[in-house]
Design a protein around this motif. Structure first.
Motif: not given
Length: 330
Positions: A192-198, A206-218
Motif C-alpha cells: 500500500q502507499p501511505f494516504g490510502s484508506v484501504t 506522502d507528498p510525492d505519492m504517485i504510485i498509481a493503482g495500489i491505494g485508494s481514498a475511498i
C-alpha cells in the motif's frame, strides 16, 4: 495463434530472479480482469455485443477495458483522472473508446469521488449503459483463475508467498483465492502507499505519492481484508529505489508498484525463507520514466532501507512500515 491482441498481452511472464524468488511480470495486468468480466457478462446475457460499458480509471484499467470491448464488439466509455497519460489517451481514441477526464484535483479522494459522481450522471442519462464497477463487483476476480493455475504449474509444490499492490483488491485477492482453492499453502502480502484508506494509512500523507493503482481514498468492496496476512506501506522514494534496483539486478522494467512489491518480497524473505516468494509487476515502467526513473542516481540503495515494524496503525510512519495485518486490523 491468438484470436486477439488482448489474449496475447494479458499473459504474464514468471521470471526466476534467484532461488526462492520470482517475479510475475505483466505488460498490463488488468486485461485479465477486464476480459474475464466482459466474457462473463456476455455469457450470462447481462450485456450484448454493441452495448456500452462504462467505468472510472486512472489509466491501466481504461486500456484493459478498451481492449476487452474491442475484442468482444462492445462500446467503451471511460471517466478518467488527470493521470491518464497521452499514450493511453491516444490508444483509447484509436480503439474507439471515449474518454472524459474530471477536473484536476490535488486531493485523491476528491478526484475519485468526482469520477463516481460523473458516472452516476451518465448512467442517469443513459440507463442502457453497464457500469463495470471494477472496485466493487466481484466479477473482476474471475479472470485471475488462469494466473493462479499457471503459478501452480510453474512453481514447485510447497508453501508460497504472493506479494503485490492491493489496488482494487481483485488481482492479489483473486490470485490468492484460486491458489488456496487449489490446496496451495499461500501467504498473501499486500503493498500500500501511505494516504490510502484501504488499510488504514489515510492519516499519514506522502507528498510525492504517485504510485498509481495500489491505494485508494475511498473504500473498495473488492478488497477482502481477511485474505491478507501481512501489509507493507511504502512511500514514493522507497518504491523508486525498489524499481531501480529491480531493473538494475534483473533487467525488469516495471512500474512503481513492482518496486514496492520487490522491496516487500525481499524483506519478507529475510524474515522467513521457507516459502517461494512471487511478487507482482503489474505494468511496465514507461509512464514513470520522467517522474521516477530519471532520478535513479538519487535513489537510496535498497540495502540501506528497513521497514518499521508496527503493532498498531497509530504507529505508521514514513518511509516504510509493515505489520501482520490481523494483529493491527481495526
Amino acid at each position: 495463434m491468438h484470436a486477439h491482441i488482448a489474449e496475447a498481452v494479458k499473459k504474464p511472464d514468471l521470471i526466476s530472479l534467484e532461488p526462492g524468488l520470482a517475479c510475475l511480470r505483466f505488460e498490463t495486468m488488468k486485461v485479465y480482469s477486464a476480459l474475464g468480466a466482459v466474457r462473463h457478462l456476455l455469457d450470462t446475457g447481462a450485456v450484448r455485443p454493441g452495448d456500452t460499458l462504462i467505468d472510472s480509471s486512472s489509466g491501466i484499467y481504461a486500456q484493459a477495458l478498451a481492449l476487452a470491448c474491442h475484442r468482444y464488439g462492445m462500446k467503451c466509455h471511460i471517466v478518467g483522472s488527470t493521470t491518464v497519460d497521452r499514450s493511453t489517451r491516444v490508444q483509447l481514441e484509436i480503439l474507439g473508446a471515449t474518454l472524459e477526464q474530471v477536473a484536476p484535483s490535488t486531493d485523491l479522494r476528491l478526484d475519485q469521488e468526482a469520477r463516481v459522481r460523473r458516472i452516476a450522471e451518465i448512467l442517469a442519462a443513459n440507463p442502457s449503459y453497464h457500469w463495470m464497477r471494477q472496485y466493487h463487483d466481484a466479477i473482476h476476480y474471475r479472470g485471475y483463475r488462469e494466473v493462479a493455475e499457471s503459478i501452480c504449474r510453474e512453481i514447485p509444490a510447497g508453501p508460497l508467498a504472493l506479494v503485490g499492490g492491493v489496488g482494487s483488491g481483485a488481482s492479489t485477492g483473486g490470485i490468492v483465492s484460486y491458489l488456496r482453492e487449489s490446496g496451495r499453502d499461500v501467504t498473501l502480502v499486500g503493498v500500500q502507499p501511505f494516504g490510502s484508506v484501504t488499510f488504514g494509512s489515510e492519516h499519514v500523507a506522502d507528498p510525492d505519492m504517485i504510485i498509481a493503482g495500489i491505494g485508494s481514498a475511498i473504500a473498495f468492496d473488492n478488497v477482502r481484508h481477511k485474505l491478507y496476512d501481512r501489509v507493507h506501506w511504502v512511500n514514493f522514494d522507497c518504491a523508486v529505489s525498489g524499481a531501480v534496483a529491480l531493473l538494475r539486478s534483473s533487467g525488469i522494467f516495471a512500474g512503481l508498484s513492482a518496486g514496492a512489491a520487490y522491496l516487500g518480497a525481499l524483506w519478507e524473505r529475510r524474515r522467513d525463507d521457507s516459502p517461494t516468494y512471487v511478487f507482482i509487476a503489474a505494468d511496465t515502467g514507461h509512464r514513470y520514466v520522467d517522474s521516477a526513473y530519471a532520478r535513479h542516481e538519487q535513489a537510496p540503495d535498497i540495502d540501506t532501507l528497513k521497514p518499521h515494524e508496527i503493532t498498531s496503525l497509530d504507529e505508521l510512519r514514513l518511509p516504510w512500515s509493515t505489520a501482520d495485518w490481523p494483529a493491527v486490523a481495526p
